[in-house]
Motif scaffolding. Structure first.
Motif, PDB file in Angstrom:
ATOM      1  N   ALA A 141     -13.724  22.144 -26.560  1.00  0.00           N
ATOM      2  CA  ALA A 141     -12.539  21.686 -25.825  1.00  0.00           C
ATOM      3  C   ALA A 141     -11.608  20.903 -26.746  1.00  0.00           C
ATOM      4  O   ALA A 141     -10.384  21.068 -26.678  1.00  0.00           O
ATOM      5  CB  ALA A 141     -12.958  20.831 -24.632  1.00  0.00           C
ATOM      6  N   ALA A 142     -12.177  20.061 -27.604  1.00  0.00           N
ATOM      7  CA  ALA A 142     -11.353  19.286 -28.534  1.00  0.00           C
ATOM      8  C   ALA A 142     -10.624  20.196 -29.516  1.00  0.00           C
ATOM      9  O   ALA A 142      -9.438  20.017 -29.786  1.00  0.00           O
ATOM     10  CB  ALA A 142     -12.212  18.278 -29.283  1.00  0.00           C
ATOM     11  N   LEU A 143     -11.333  21.184 -30.047  1.00  0.00           N
ATOM     12  CA  LEU A 143     -10.707  22.127 -30.978  1.00  0.00           C
ATOM     13  C   LEU A 143      -9.646  22.963 -30.281  1.00  0.00           C
ATOM     14  O   LEU A 143      -8.582  23.238 -30.844  1.00  0.00           O
ATOM     15  CB  LEU A 143     -11.776  23.021 -31.610  1.00  0.00           C
ATOM     16  N   ASN A 144      -9.922  23.366 -29.049  1.00  0.00           N
ATOM     17  CA  ASN A 144      -8.936  24.128 -28.289  1.00  0.00           C
ATOM     18  C   ASN A 144      -7.686  23.294 -28.034  1.00  0.00           C
ATOM     19  O   ASN A 144      -6.560  23.781 -28.161  1.00  0.00           O
ATOM     20  CB  ASN A 144      -9.533  24.617 -26.971  1.00  0.00           C
ATOM     21  N   SER A 145      -7.874  22.049 -27.688  1.00  0.00           N
ATOM     22  CA  SER A 145      -6.747  21.154 -27.457  1.00  0.00           C
ATOM     23  C   SER A 145      -5.911  20.999 -28.715  1.00  0.00           C
ATOM     24  O   SER A 145      -4.682  20.987 -28.664  1.00  0.00           O
ATOM     25  CB  SER A 145      -7.256  19.795 -26.985  1.00  0.00           C
ATOM     26  N   TYR A 146      -6.577  20.886 -29.857  1.00  0.00           N
ATOM     27  CA  TYR A 146      -5.875  20.779 -31.138  1.00  0.00           C
ATOM     28  C   TYR A 146      -5.047  22.035 -31.392  1.00  0.00           C
ATOM     29  O   TYR A 146      -3.882  21.954 -31.765  1.00  0.00           O
ATOM     30  CB  TYR A 146      -6.892  20.559 -32.258  1.00  0.00           C
ATOM     31  N   ALA A 147      -5.636  23.194 -31.164  1.00  0.00           N
ATOM     32  CA  ALA A 147      -4.933  24.455 -31.381  1.00  0.00           C
ATOM     33  C   ALA A 147      -3.727  24.587 -30.452  1.00  0.00           C
ATOM     34  O   ALA A 147      -2.653  25.026 -30.871  1.00  0.00           O
ATOM     35  CB  ALA A 147      -5.890  25.629 -31.184  1.00  0.00           C
ATOM     36  N   VAL A 148      -3.888  24.195 -29.209  1.00  0.00           N
ATOM     37  CA  VAL A 148      -2.777  24.251 -28.254  1.00  0.00           C
ATOM     38  C   VAL A 148      -1.657  23.312 -28.689  1.00  0.00           C
ATOM     39  O   VAL A 148      -0.478  23.669 -28.639  1.00  0.00           O
ATOM     40  CB  VAL A 148      -3.268  23.919 -26.825  1.00  0.00           C
ATOM     41  N   SER A 149      -2.010  22.127 -29.151  1.00  0.00           N
ATOM     42  CA  SER A 149      -1.010  21.171 -29.616  1.00  0.00           C
ATOM     43  C   SER A 149      -0.244  21.722 -30.808  1.00  0.00           C
ATOM     44  O   SER A 149       0.981  21.590 -30.888  1.00  0.00           O
ATOM     45  CB  SER A 149      -1.665  19.843 -30.000  1.00  0.00           C
ATOM     46  N   LEU A 150      -0.939  22.341 -31.740  1.00  0.00           N
ATOM     47  CA  LEU A 150      -0.267  22.936 -32.900  1.00  0.00           C
ATOM     48  C   LEU A 150       0.686  24.042 -32.475  1.00  0.00           C
ATOM     49  O   LEU A 150       1.793  24.159 -33.005  1.00  0.00           O
ATOM     50  CB  LEU A 150      -1.291  23.484 -33.891  1.00  0.00           C
ATOM     51  N   ALA A 151       0.267  24.839 -31.515  1.00  0.00           N
ATOM     52  CA  ALA A 151       1.125  25.918 -31.025  1.00  0.00           C
ATOM     53  C   ALA A 151       2.390  25.361 -30.378  1.00  0.00           C
ATOM     54  O   ALA A 151       3.489  25.892 -30.584  1.00  0.00           O
ATOM     55  CB  ALA A 151       0.362  26.787 -30.037  1.00  0.00           C
ATOM     56  N   LYS A 152       2.256  24.281 -29.627  1.00  0.00           N
ATOM     57  CA  LYS A 152       3.423  23.659 -28.991  1.00  0.00           C
ATOM     58  C   LYS A 152       4.380  23.094 -30.029  1.00  0.00           C
ATOM     59  O   LYS A 152       5.598  23.234 -29.910  1.00  0.00           O
ATOM     60  CB  LYS A 152       2.983  22.567 -28.025  1.00  0.00           C
TER      61      LYS A 152
END
Length: 65
Positions: free
Chosen positions: A5-16
Protein backbone atom coordinates in the motif's frame (compact mmCIF):
# COMPACT_ATOMS: atom_id res chain seq x y z
CA UNK A 1 0.08 -5.59 2.59
CA UNK A 2 1.09 -2.39 4.39
CA UNK A 3 4.30 -2.09 2.37
CA UNK A 4 2.49 -2.73 -0.90
CA UNK A 5 0.00 0.00 0.00
CA UNK A 6 2.84 2.40 0.82
CA UNK A 7 4.60 1.68 -2.48
CA UNK A 8 1.33 2.04 -4.37
CA UNK A 9 0.67 5.36 -2.69
CA UNK A 10 4.15 6.54 -3.67
CA UNK A 11 3.58 5.52 -7.29
CA UNK A 12 0.21 7.28 -7.39
CA UNK A 13 1.77 10.44 -5.95
CA UNK A 14 4.51 10.40 -8.59
CA UNK A 15 1.92 9.99 -11.32
CA UNK A 16 -0.04 12.98 -10.02
CA UNK A 17 3.08 15.12 -9.89
CA UNK A 18 3.96 14.15 -13.45
CA UNK A 19 0.45 14.91 -14.63
CA UNK A 20 0.52 18.34 -13.00
CA UNK A 21 3.88 19.18 -14.55
CA UNK A 22 2.60 18.12 -17.98
CA UNK A 23 -0.52 20.27 -17.61
CA UNK A 24 1.49 23.31 -16.54
CA UNK A 25 3.93 22.81 -19.39
CA UNK A 26 1.12 22.57 -21.92
CA UNK A 27 -0.56 25.68 -20.49
CA UNK A 28 2.71 27.61 -20.62
CA UNK A 29 3.27 26.60 -24.24
CA UNK A 30 -0.26 27.77 -25.05
CA UNK A 31 0.67 31.23 -23.83
CA UNK A 32 -0.96 31.13 -20.41
CA UNK A 33 1.00 33.00 -17.80
CA UNK A 34 2.17 30.25 -15.47
CA UNK A 35 5.88 30.80 -16.04
CA UNK A 36 6.07 33.14 -13.04
CA UNK A 37 4.95 30.28 -10.76
CA UNK A 38 7.51 27.70 -11.88
CA UNK A 39 9.96 28.39 -9.03
CA UNK A 40 7.23 28.07 -6.40
CA UNK A 41 5.78 24.99 -8.06
CA UNK A 42 9.25 23.49 -8.38
CA UNK A 43 9.93 23.98 -4.69
CA UNK A 44 6.64 22.30 -3.79
CA UNK A 45 7.35 19.39 -6.11
CA UNK A 46 10.82 18.97 -4.64
CA UNK A 47 9.32 18.85 -1.14
CA UNK A 48 6.74 16.27 -2.27
CA UNK A 49 9.42 14.14 -3.91
CA UNK A 50 11.61 14.35 -0.81
CA UNK A 51 8.72 13.21 1.39
CA UNK A 52 7.88 10.42 -1.05
CA UNK A 53 11.47 9.22 -1.18
CA UNK A 54 11.62 9.19 2.62
CA UNK A 55 8.42 7.13 2.79
CA UNK A 56 9.77 4.74 0.18
CA UNK A 57 13.06 4.39 2.08
CA UNK A 58 11.16 3.59 5.29
CA UNK A 59 9.07 0.99 3.48
CA UNK A 60 12.15 -0.65 1.98
CA UNK A 61 13.93 -0.64 5.34
CA UNK A 62 10.91 -2.33 6.90
CA UNK A 63 11.08 -5.01 4.21
CA UNK A 64 14.72 -5.72 5.11
CA UNK A 65 13.93 -6.03 8.82
Amino acid sequence: PVLVAALNSYAVSLAKIGNNVNQLTAATHQGRDYARYWREIGAELEADLKAGRAALARALEAMDA
